[in-house]
Structures are given as structure tokens and as C-alpha cells.
Design an enzyme around this catalytic site. Structure first.
Site, PDB file in Angstrom:
ATOM      1  N   GLU A  82      19.948  -5.265   3.115  1.00  0.00           N
ATOM      2  CA  GLU A  82      18.633  -5.310   3.695  1.00  0.00           C
ATOM      3  C   GLU A  82      17.819  -4.720   2.691  1.00  0.00           C
ATOM      4  O   GLU A  82      17.725  -3.617   1.972  1.00  0.00           O
ATOM      5  CB  GLU A  82      18.670  -4.192   4.867  1.00  0.00           C
ATOM      6  CG  GLU A  82      17.546  -4.342   5.731  1.00  0.00           C
ATOM      7  CD  GLU A  82      16.394  -3.262   5.522  1.00  0.00           C
ATOM      8  OE1 GLU A  82      16.111  -3.538   4.428  1.00  0.00           O
ATOM      9  OE2 GLU A  82      16.069  -2.785   6.348  1.00  0.00           O
ATOM     10  N   CYS A 128      10.492  -0.320   4.227  1.00  0.00           N
ATOM     11  CA  CYS A 128      10.608  -1.696   4.092  1.00  0.00           C
ATOM     12  C   CYS A 128      10.115  -2.562   5.224  1.00  0.00           C
ATOM     13  O   CYS A 128       9.454  -3.752   4.897  1.00  0.00           O
ATOM     14  CB  CYS A 128      12.262  -2.229   4.370  1.00  0.00           C
ATOM     15  SG  CYS A 128      13.119  -1.509   2.820  1.00  0.00           S
TER      16      CYS A 128
END
Length: 453
Positions: free
Chosen positions: A227, A261
Site C-alpha cells: 500500500e 495516502c
């Protein structure tokens, strides 16, 4: 040694002992030794342990919130909800893992054929600093409920948080070794990845670091889930509810001082409402309070490290020099610590730094789109593909956008977020694999096919 530094004051808090190579081997061995008994434990019993861990998290919420504020600058009013979300994740998988991992019968030429899901062994999770509790449990909860044991290599910036997570498991009565903390300096991470008893790797962090982890894991023929970074678009079309969209855009961009993010990093606005929406965003942004993350009144804490703040200011400066209008902020404050003001850049074009690179801080960038079609082109004009949001009252257009945006998840008239119930992950340089939901728990299992005559 691992040194915790308070990003608000710039002062050292505490030093923590880090492991040498022998210590890495000893720690991993604890998790390996715990695997056989953990994997054979009835899943309902594993679930009770995860529920006890969730209760321990909640008991320790004030301490954990304070640690996050001191080590990486998260405002305490955000830290408490993060602990609650981590506890929810543990409880969610305690409740749903058995159903997610149940045998799946498939038709074939056998009298019976099915797939069963079995744990792989001892995993290594390499975690970042920006959500120390949530990102840890996003890895730990599904992996543990699947019957794996977990080694947790947390970021060197948050050694106190990492130690506290291990203590939460101990306080909850979890069997020794099912979750172990691996406090090591960066130089020893490769040793852990290549350790023969580590069977798979979960990594959350930057695309640059992720490419190195992926290469190492692949060379050892070990599966990995990555990720990585994101430069998420939030598209506002002319028929959108502008006030609701402005509220969500502000929250998405500014939570955790923009160090997320899946934050809305590129606000793409259709031309007819561009100026009006810019005004709404500016009104909301200028009300936010920057300050001590230990104070409940603080909306924006500091950037986690000096080098990260310096890079953020470079991105802002290059974008302004290229012709963007700076409506708020844009200057590095004087004094100690790593604070950076809420910054709003308008008229950002696709060739500017803040559009092309991921900006990890409280910097909002607004870009004008001439049409809905142009907005889609701009949204997809990035090397990342983590999340995306679209605001419109046209249901058919919204569905069309959701199908055409290149991202791992799309929110229509809402905020891009992670949720234990739903899979999360990206494409392109945002990584591969999925965490959370029914998909996440199956990343680190053996999907074994059984054929019976």
C-alpha cells in the site's frame, strides 16, 4: 538506537534499544515457535483473544493518543478515534473471519471439490509513522485471525507506539509470540525480509521504498502486499452540492496534517463553479488552527520530520514559481519544530510539481477542468492510483466516472476512507494487493484446492 523526536518542539523525547542481527533472529523465532499452536487453535478462541486486544486498546486510549501526538504530531482529538478504529478492526475480524475463511465448494469431475484457506506462517509487516495504530491493526487483525503469526517492524519515528502495541497484546493475554515487535534500524530490514522463516511481507509506505521491498520479496519468492503513495483526485462537477463537497474536501485534505495516502490531494473543479468553489475552500481552510497536538483545540499538528517539511516546501515553492496562485500559507514558520501552515494553491496545472508529485502535508491544490470529460482526463493524469472522489448530482455520470477513474477505490459524494468492511488498495505506483474486507484476509493464506473422487 531508535530515537523518538517530538515534531512540535523538535526535541528528542527518548531513545529506545534497537535489535542487532542476533536479536532479529531471536524475535522472529518467537513468532515462528508460536505458529503451530496458534494456527490449530479454534478460530472462535482466536476471536476471543482479538476481542480482548480491542478492549485493551480502549483501556489504553489516552496513553496511545498521547504517544502519537508526541512522536508524530497527530492531534489528540484525532488520536482517540484512531485507537477506536484499530479496536473496531480487531473486533470486526474476530466476528467475520470464520465466514470469510469458510470452505468454498466448486463443481468439477470429483464427487466433491472445494477450496480451503489455511495460514501461511510467520509474516512481516513493515509499517509507516502516519497512522501508527490503525495501520498496524489493518495488518495484524486479519493476518492473526487467519492463523498467521505476525512480526511488526514499525517506523523508527514511532518506537514508543510500537512498544505500546506489543504491550497491548501482552495485557490482553495473547499467547507469547503471536505478535512480536521488531525494533530495528533501517539497515536490518532487508535481513528480516530475507529471513528464511518469514513467509510473506506486508508493506505500507512510499513508492520508492515499496519498490525496494517488492524486489527483495520477489527475489526470495515471497508474496507481498504493497500500500504505497497516492495523489488522489477529488472531482467537483458543476451540478455538485458545493457546500458538502467543500466540507469533505477540506477534511480529506487536512486530517492528520495532510499526511495521509488517501487524502484528497488534487481538487479538480469544473469551470462553471471554479471560482465559487475556490472561495468556499479558502473560507474553510483559513479557520483551521495550527498548534500543539496535545491541545484539544488544535486542528493541524506539525509535519512528522524536518526533511519531510523541507520537501513539502520545495513542492509548494516550485508550484508557485510555475504560476500557481498561493491563496494561503506557503511560508515555513520560524522557530523550533516542523510545523507547516495550511497552504492553498489555486490555478495549479497538470505540469506543475504539486500536481505531478504526492504532497504529504496540509497543502491543497485546485485545478480547473473545462468540462466533465476534461476532469476525468486530469484525474487519471497521475502515476498513482489509490483513491478518488467524484461530486455530482447526476447518478449515471457518477457511475460512469467510477468505472473510468483509474483507482483502487472511488467515493461518490463522500470521503475516501478505509473501513474494515471494505477492501482497500491501489494500482499503478500505489501498489498491489488488498487489505481489509473479505479480500484482505485472503492475501496471506493458502487457497488450497481439495479434489475427492
Amino acid at each position: 538506537m531508535l530515537t523518538a523526536t517530538n515534531p512540535y518542539t523538535g526535541q528528542e523525547i527518548l531513545k529506545y534499544e534497537s535489535l542487532d542481527e542476533q536479536g532479529v533472529n531471536v524475535t522472529i523465532a518467537k513468532a515462528v515457535n508460536a505458529f503451530d499452536s496458534w494456527r490449530t487453535m479454534p478460530i472462535q478462541q482466536r476471536a476471543e483473544i482479538l476481542k480482548s486486544v480491542a478492549a485493551s486498546l480502549r483501556r489504553n486510549k489516552p496513553l496511545l493518543s498521547k504517544l502519537m501526538a508526541e512522536e508524530m504530531g497527530k492531534p489528540v482529538k484525532e488520536g482517540g478515534p484512531e485507537v477506536e478504529k484499530a479496536a473496531w478492526c480487531a473486533e470486526f475480524y474476530a466476528e467475520h473471519a470464520e465466514a470469510y475463511l469458510s470452505n468454498e465448494e466448486l463443481p468439477s469431475d470429483a464427487s466433491k471439490s472445494y477450496v480451503c484457506y489455511q495460514p501461511l506462517g510467520t509474516l512481516l509487516g513493515i509499517l509507516p509513522w502516519n497512522a501508527p495504530l490503525w495501520l498496524a491493526f489493518r495488518y495484524l487483525a486479519p493476518a492473526l485471525m487467519a492463523g498467521n503469526t505476525c512480526v511488526m517492524k514499525h517506523d523508527p519515528n514511532v518506537p514508543g507506539c510500537a512498544q505500546a502495541i506489543e504491550q497491548v497484546f501482552q495485557e490482553a493475554g495473547a499467547p507469547v509470540g503471536v505478535m512480536v515487535n521488531l525494533p530495528v534500524e533501517t539497515a536490518l530490514v532487508e535481513k528480516a525480509i530475507r529471513h528464511p522463516d518469514i513467509v510473506a511481507i506486508s508493506f505500507t509506505g512510499s513508492a520508492g521504498a515499496g519498490s525496494k521491498v517488492a524486489s527483495m520479496a520477489a527475489s526470495e519468492i515471497k508474496p507481498s502486499v504493497l500500500e504505497l503513495g497516492g495523489s488522489d483526485p477529488l472531482v467537483v462537477l458543476a451540478d455538485a452540492n458545493l457546500d458538502a463537497a467543500a466540507d469533505v474536501a477540506t477534511l480529506s485534505r487536512i486530517i492528520n496534517a495532510g499526511q495521509s495516502c488517501i487524502a484528497a490531494k488534487r481538487i479538480i473543479i469544473e469551470a462553471p463553479v471554479y471560482d465559487e468553489f475556490i472561495d468556499k475552500l479558502k473560507t474553510r481552510l483559513e479557520k483551521l488552527t495550527m498548534g500543539d497536538p496535545l491541545e484539544e483545540s488544535t486542528d493541524i499538528g506539525p509535519i512528522a520530520r524536518a526533511d519531510l517539511r523541507d520537501n513539502l516546501h520545495r513542492q509548494v515553492t516550485e508550484t508557485i514559481n510555475a504560476g500557481a496562485r498561493c491563496l494561503l500559507g506557503g511560508e515555513t514558520p520560524e522557530g523550533n519544530g516542523f510545523a507547516y501552515p495550511v497552504t492553498f494553491l489555486a490555478d495549479v496545472t497538470a505540469d506543475m510539481t504539486a500536481f505531478r508529485e504526492e504532497t504529504f502535508g496540509p497543502v491543497m491544490c485546485a485545478t480547473k477542468a473545462e468540462s466533465a470529460e476534461h476532469a476525468l482526463v486530469l484525474a487519471n493524469d497521475t502515476e498513482f492510483g489509490l483513491g478518488a472522489a467524484v461530486w455530482t448530482d447526476n447518478a449515471e455520470l457518477a457511475k460512469d466516472f467510477a468505472m473510468k477513474i483509474n483507482a483502487g477505490q472511488v467515493a461518490i459524494n463522500g470521503i475516501v476512507k478505509t473501513d474494515p468492511r471494505l477492501p482497500s488498495g491501489g494500482i499503478k505506483k500505489s501498489g498491489y494487493g488488498r487489505e481489509l474486507g473479505p479480500h484482505g484476509i485472503k492475501e496471506f493464506v493458502n487457497a488450497k484446492q481439495v479434489w475427492i473422487k
